[in-house]
Design an enzyme around this catalytic site. Structure first.
Site, PDB file in Angstrom:
ATOM      1  N   TYR A 191       0.837  -1.204   0.000  1.00  0.00           N
ATOM      2  CA  TYR A 191       0.000   0.000   0.000  1.00  0.00           C
ATOM      3  C   TYR A 191       0.875   1.258   0.000  1.00  0.00           C
ATOM      4  CZ  TYR A 191      -2.951   3.789   1.510  1.00  0.00           C
ATOM      5  OH  TYR A 191      -3.570   5.007   1.576  1.00  0.00           O
TER       6      TYR A 191
ATOM      7  N   SER B 146      -3.266  13.737   7.004  1.00  0.00           N
ATOM      8  CA  SER B 146      -4.246  13.230   6.033  1.00  0.00           C
ATOM      9  C   SER B 146      -5.629  13.138   6.677  1.00  0.00           C
ATOM     10  CB  SER B 146      -3.809  11.839   5.560  1.00  0.00           C
ATOM     11  OG  SER B 146      -4.870  11.193   4.889  1.00  0.00           O
TER      12      SER B 146
ATOM     13  N   TYR C  35     -10.374  16.071   1.781  1.00  0.00           N
ATOM     14  CA  TYR C  35     -11.125  15.686   0.586  1.00  0.00           C
ATOM     15  C   TYR C  35     -12.526  16.243   0.785  1.00  0.00           C
ATOM     16  CZ  TYR C  35      -7.528  12.150  -0.448  1.00  0.00           C
ATOM     17  OH  TYR C  35      -6.354  11.502  -0.747  1.00  0.00           O
TER      18      TYR C  35
ATOM     19  N   THR D 243      -6.930  18.347  -1.553  1.00  0.00           N
ATOM     20  CA  THR D 243      -6.352  17.486  -2.596  1.00  0.00           C
ATOM     21  C   THR D 243      -7.310  17.460  -3.786  1.00  0.00           C
ATOM     22  OG1 THR D 243      -5.189  16.200  -0.934  1.00  0.00           O
ATOM     23  CG2 THR D 243      -5.516  15.148  -3.069  1.00  0.00           C
TER      24      THR D 243
ATOM     25  N   HIS E 170       0.571  13.039  -6.503  1.00  0.00           N
ATOM     26  CA  HIS E 170       0.039  12.143  -5.467  1.00  0.00           C
ATOM     27  C   HIS E 170       0.942  10.911  -5.305  1.00  0.00           C
ATOM     28  CE1 HIS E 170      -4.014  11.511  -3.320  1.00  0.00           C
ATOM     29  NE2 HIS E 170      -3.278  10.509  -2.899  1.00  0.00           N
TER      30      HIS E 170
HETATM   31  C1  FNR Z   1      -0.253   9.358  -0.119  1.00  0.00           C
HETATM   32  N1  FNR Z   1      -0.626  10.619  -0.583  1.00  0.00           N
HETATM   33  C2  FNR Z   1      -1.769  11.205  -0.092  1.00  0.00           C
HETATM   34  N2  FNR Z   1      -2.117  12.457  -0.491  1.00  0.00           N
HETATM   35  C3  FNR Z   1      -3.216  13.055   0.014  1.00  0.00           C
HETATM   36  O1  FNR Z   1      -3.509  14.180  -0.370  1.00  0.00           O
HETATM   37  N3  FNR Z   1      -3.986  12.418   0.939  1.00  0.00           N
HETATM   38  C4  FNR Z   1      -3.704  11.165   1.397  1.00  0.00           C
HETATM   39  O2  FNR Z   1      -4.403  10.621   2.245  1.00  0.00           O
HETATM   40  C5  FNR Z   1      -2.576  10.514   0.840  1.00  0.00           C
HETATM   41  N4  FNR Z   1      -2.257   9.247   1.218  1.00  0.00           N
HETATM   42  C6  FNR Z   1      -1.104   8.668   0.775  1.00  0.00           C
HETATM   43  C7  FNR Z   1      -0.743   7.411   1.242  1.00  0.00           C
HETATM   44  C8  FNR Z   1       0.471   6.862   0.867  1.00  0.00           C
HETATM   45  C9  FNR Z   1       0.852   5.520   1.390  1.00  0.00           C
HETATM   46  C10 FNR Z   1       1.337   7.563  -0.010  1.00  0.00           C
HETATM   47  C11 FNR Z   1       2.669   6.989  -0.413  1.00  0.00           C
HETATM   48  C12 FNR Z   1       0.971   8.791  -0.493  1.00  0.00           C
HETATM   49  C13 FNR Z   1       0.280  11.376  -1.469  1.00  0.00           C
HETATM   50  C14 FNR Z   1       1.306  12.150  -0.643  1.00  0.00           C
HETATM   51  O3  FNR Z   1       0.705  13.216   0.028  1.00  0.00           O
HETATM   52  C15 FNR Z   1       2.420  12.743  -1.510  1.00  0.00           C
HETATM   53  O4  FNR Z   1       1.849  13.508  -2.529  1.00  0.00           O
HETATM   54  C16 FNR Z   1       3.371  11.711  -2.110  1.00  0.00           C
HETATM   55  O5  FNR Z   1       3.588  10.631  -1.246  1.00  0.00           O
HETATM   56  C17 FNR Z   1       4.695  12.364  -2.445  1.00  0.00           C
HETATM   57  O6  FNR Z   1       5.551  11.479  -3.088  1.00  0.00           O
HETATM   58  P1  FNR Z   1       6.724  10.667  -2.351  1.00  0.00           P
HETATM   59  O7  FNR Z   1       7.446  11.623  -1.436  1.00  0.00           O
HETATM   60  O8  FNR Z   1       6.062   9.556  -1.609  1.00  0.00           O
HETATM   61  O9  FNR Z   1       7.569  10.189  -3.477  1.00  0.00           O
END
Ligand code: FNR
Length: 366
Positions: free
Chosen positions: A25, A107, A131, A157, A258
């Site tokens: 995940y 989040s 959201y 987001t 994302h």
């Molecule tokens: C996310 N991301 C994300 N973004 C958001 O707006 N709400 C969320 O709940 C989540 N949940 C989430 C879960 C997981 C497991 C990941 C890996 C990512 C996206 C996150 O905010 C972000 O944009 C990215 O993770 C950035 O990229 P890197 O640093 O993981 O490469």
């Protein structure tokens, strides 16, 4: 954890300690994961043009975002369900950000509630990721709670009318482990957002059905009427949308794909950043996330127009390896690497990082 000295070391260690359902995940991107690979690889296509003999004996990596003073230009992006990585989850990551003097974005679909995180890290500069749900009352309620708990901005987001298709989660029939809950939805809304009791596919895609897929720019105006907090739009990838964001009076945009989890084939965030910074950098604050795994990535993003950057997965690897201490170490590593890149490339502070100091590799092919 003592032997882990860079983000990659943490990532490799986290792969060994996390259960498969959680690891998949966290690490997955959408589709064939080409954008996921590219988020990192694209940084290599940009080169730093260093300057010399510029007195870097006194240095600073501090900055500001939405008026708040930060000790480093790297914050933590919102990622869901952090208690799957460590029992203290979001609370530990917020404390790590607090101790490093940077921003933690919580989040909406967290396993620690808004109030728990506020209590765990009262001095941390906290932003709340939002959201917008079909049921607007759910959204209003979350916004009011975040305001009351002292969060300083809302991060809406905008790249998620529904969750992307992530093959591993579909295969694993991803679900939240039974001892955890989506903590922001206790009471009347918890049943609606439960990730349990689904028989097929990833439970996340079912949760996504609760999001309002009819959202339009006019809904930003609605959001402004229910909050006094500044709004940051997360998930902007084009200059056209960045201009609309500025026209709608938001305080900032977070250039992001994302973590490559929505649609494979989108550009790497770092590739999208320059056109956005050029179009709106003088009108609002521009941040970026996606693929940051080294201090030189931070340098490149700042030169290409980001005011600061955020990390998603690296903070999960830190958490998995050592809880609060693990993520503090991740932030410290990035800070140190950035300080070195900055000073050795001839910059004493962030003001010295000019656009001309980072070029696309094609510059050298001329
Ligand atoms: C996310 N991301 C994300 N973004 C958001 O707006 N709400 C969320 O709940 C989540 N949940 C989430 C879960 C997981 C497991 C990941 C890996 C990512 C996206 C996150 O905010 C972000 O944009 C990215 O993770 C950035 O990229 P890197 O640093 O993981 O490469």
């Amino acid at each position: 954890m003592r032997d882990l000295v860079c983000v990659k070391d943490f990532e490799e260690f986290a792969y060994k300690v996390l259960p498969r359902n959680t690891l998949d995940y966290y690490r997955s991107g959408a589709g064939r994961q080409e954008t996921l690979d590219n988020n990192r690889r694209a940084f290599s296509k940009y080169k730093i043009r260093p300057r010399c003999l510029r007195d870097v004996s006194t240095r600073s990596v501090s900055t500001t975002a939405l008026g708040a003073k930060l000790l480093m230009p790297v914050g933590i992006s919102p990622s869901a369900m952090q208690r799957m990585a460590h029992p203290e989850g979001e609370c530990a990551n917020a404390r790590a950000a607090e101790s490093m003097g940077t921003i933690f974005i919580l989040s909406t679909i967290a396993t620690s509630s808004i109030e728990e995180v506020a209590q765990a890290a009262p001095k941390c500069i906290k932003w709340f990721q939002l959201y917008i749900y079909n049921d607007r009352e759910v959204t209003i309620n979350l916004v009011k709670r975040a305001e009351k708990a002292g969060f300083k901005a809302l991060v809406l987001t905008v790249d998620t009318p529904m969750f992307g298709l992530r093959t591993a989660d579909l295969r694993n029939k991803f679900k939240l482990p039974p001892h955890l809950k989506l903590a922001n939805f206790e009471g009347e809304n918890s049943a609606a957002v439960s990730l349990r009791g689904r028989k097929t596919g990833s439970a996340l895609n079912n949760l996504g059905e609760l999001f309002d897929a009819s959202l339009q720019w006019k809904d930003i105006e609605w959001l402004k009427t229910i909050t006094h907090l500044p709004i940051v739009l997360k998930g902007i990838l084009t200059s056209e949308d960045a201009v609309l964001a500025a026209d709608h009076g938001v305080a900032g945009v977070l250039v992001s794909n994302h973590g490559a989890r929505q649609v494979d084939g989108w550009p790497a965030s770092i590739e999208a950043l320059p056109e956005i910074a050029k179009a709106v950098g003088h009108r609002l604050e521009v941040y970026m996330d996606g693929g940051i795994s080294d201090g030189t990535d931070v340098f490149k993003a700042l030169a290409l127009g980001a005011r600061m950057v955020f990390i998603g997965r690296p903070a999960l690897w830190g958490l998995a390896c050592g809880g609060e201490e693990g993520t503090r170490k991740i932030l410290n590593i990035l800070k140190t690497e950035f300080e070195y890149a900055l000073a050795i490339s001839g910059c004493a502070s962030l003001e010295d990082v000019r656009q001309c100091m980072v070029v696309h590799e094609s510059y050298y092919a001329k």
